[in-house]
Each structure stands twice: as structure tokens, then as C-alpha cells.
Scaffold this active site. Sequence first.
Site, PDB file in Angstrom:
ATOM      1  N   LYS A 234       0.820  -1.207   0.000  1.00  0.00           N
ATOM      2  CA  LYS A 234       0.000   0.000   0.000  1.00  0.00           C
ATOM      3  C   LYS A 234       0.855   1.258   0.000  1.00  0.00           C
ATOM      4  CE  LYS A 234      -4.398  -1.885   1.231  1.00  0.00           C
ATOM      5  NZ  LYS A 234      -5.540  -1.976   2.164  1.00  0.00           N
ATOM      6  N   ARG A 274      -3.458 -10.150   4.588  1.00  0.00           N
ATOM      7  CA  ARG A 274      -3.773 -10.263   3.162  1.00  0.00           C
ATOM      8  C   ARG A 274      -2.573  -9.715   2.381  1.00  0.00           C
ATOM      9  NH1 ARG A 274      -6.057  -7.061  -0.912  1.00  0.00           N
ATOM     10  NH2 ARG A 274      -7.489  -8.161  -2.311  1.00  0.00           N
TER      11      ARG A 274
END
Length: 305
Positions: A234, A274
Site C-alpha cells: 500500500k 492479506r
Amino acid sequence: MVHEMVPSDRPSQAGTGLPDPGRCLVMGVVNVTPDSFSDGGAWYGADDAIRHGLDLVAGGADIVDVGGESTRPGAQRISAAEELRRVGPVISALAAAGVRVSVDTMRAEVAEFAVQAGARLVNDVSGGLADPAMPRLVAKARVPYVVMHWRGHSHDMDSRAVYQDVVAEVRDELRRRVETVVAEGVDPSLVIVDPGLGFAKRPEHNWRLLTRLRAVADLGAAGVFPVLVGASRKRFLGKLLAAADGSPRPFSACDDATVAVTALAAAEGAWCVRVHKVPANADAVRVAAAWRQADRGREGGHGDI
């Protein structure tokens, strides 16, 4: 004060087909999209996506999360028909091969197809807000349901990243969502919460939430829930690792940083991480499990979340 959760208080996974190996789980990502932020287009074809899902399992993934709609900042929505076209063959093939499949979708129509095709978990980044029919579908299917903290669709979520106390506000908003989906019939023992790193969050918000996973898990009267952490590749990691000229590190070059976050989150008691690259993260959760086991041997060892 955050209440610590002992292992016997974990929401039951009996009958769901999900593993409970006594450590943080690893969820591998299959983005069947042309425009996802980190790997858009890499697994866009069904055959490539299926092969990638099998490779993730071979690398140590406990669950494979299949999604057909990008939720990167600024992304525009696609039709339900296009989402089904992308994910349908992939979910069907992986489930038929015995893979524990999760469907990453905000649409009840897509989730219903996925569950009928063999998916064992619904991962809804909107927490039931994007499609009011989703909680009822999940309740009927009796599969685990990931309720993520969400303040709106990708095209304008950055403008919603305004908090006075990000941990308290995320926790309160998650509590309201969990109470709503439970009122719609979802079994609270099958609810997993996700703080929504990067979704209407600035880097400082993401880091604060990661350091307070126990607080995120404890939703007061609603209960204490397992936590899914999705930090992989991210933007806040790319910004942390920026070059001297300030340019962010490319998404695909943030995998080592992701492994570091995985180890820290798993040591803190996260239920699942994840990730895009599985093997090193699979190693990290095992290191964290050994760390936690050793810590339990000391007086005053931490409980689970």
C-alpha cells in the site's frame, strides 16, 4: 480499557472449512483486474489467475482472495456482469481444486455466485454499505464475513480521511457496521473486522491503527472480533521508503516492508494478513507464532485478538 481475548473466545470457525492452525493466517491476493494499484493486468486472464492462485497455495497461502473490481484510490466502478465475467471461472476452478477461496466483492450478486461455486468467505471492503443485500446473503450462506471500515467509494475516499482520533472513530464506525449486519442475521461468530488501511486513511492513520489492533478488535458491547490486516504494497509503505528526491518506492518493491508489517501484526494477534507475495509472509507468521508462544510462557503474557 481494551479487554484481552483468550483463545477460547475466538469466534468459532467450525463448519466453515477455514483452517485454524493456531497462528495468523495468510491470505494470498488474486486481482483479476486490468487496473489494480499493485499488479493490475498481471493476472487478468482466467488461466493466468487460476495458475497464480494455485501458486499462492503452493507458497503457503491458507486462503486465496479473488477480486474482479479494483478499489485503488480514484478507481471507477465496473458493472456486476463484468465483475462476474472476471472472477467466475477463477473462483470455480480454484474451489474445484480444493483451494480455500475468498471472494473480494461489494456486490451480493457476485458473492452469491462465489459461494455457490465454493467460496468459503466473503471479503466486503464496504462492510455491507455498498450493497444492502449483502448482509442477508451472507447470513443465508453462513460463511465468514469480513466487515471492513469504509467511508465511501474509491473515487472520493481520500477526501474522507479526516479524523480527530482515528482509532476511536474507526472502532466506533466498525461497531455500528457489525451491529447492523448482525441485526440482518449474520452470525457474530463468523464476523471478522478489517481496519481498512489505505481506505480513507492517510499514512499516519494507517500506522496508528496498526499499533492498536487490540483496540480495533474490541468493539465493546458488540464483542471482540478477529482482525484481518491488509497492508501489502500500500501507498503508505511506498511513502515510508521514498527515495532521496521524495519519489515513493514502487508498489512491487514494498514486499520486504510488507513482511515486516506482517510479522508485527501477527505478533500482535492479527487473525489473518492479506498479501500479494506469500512465501516470506508465510515465514513471518510462523516466526510471530513462536514469538507469541514464548511470550505466553512469561507471567502476564498477552492474549489473542
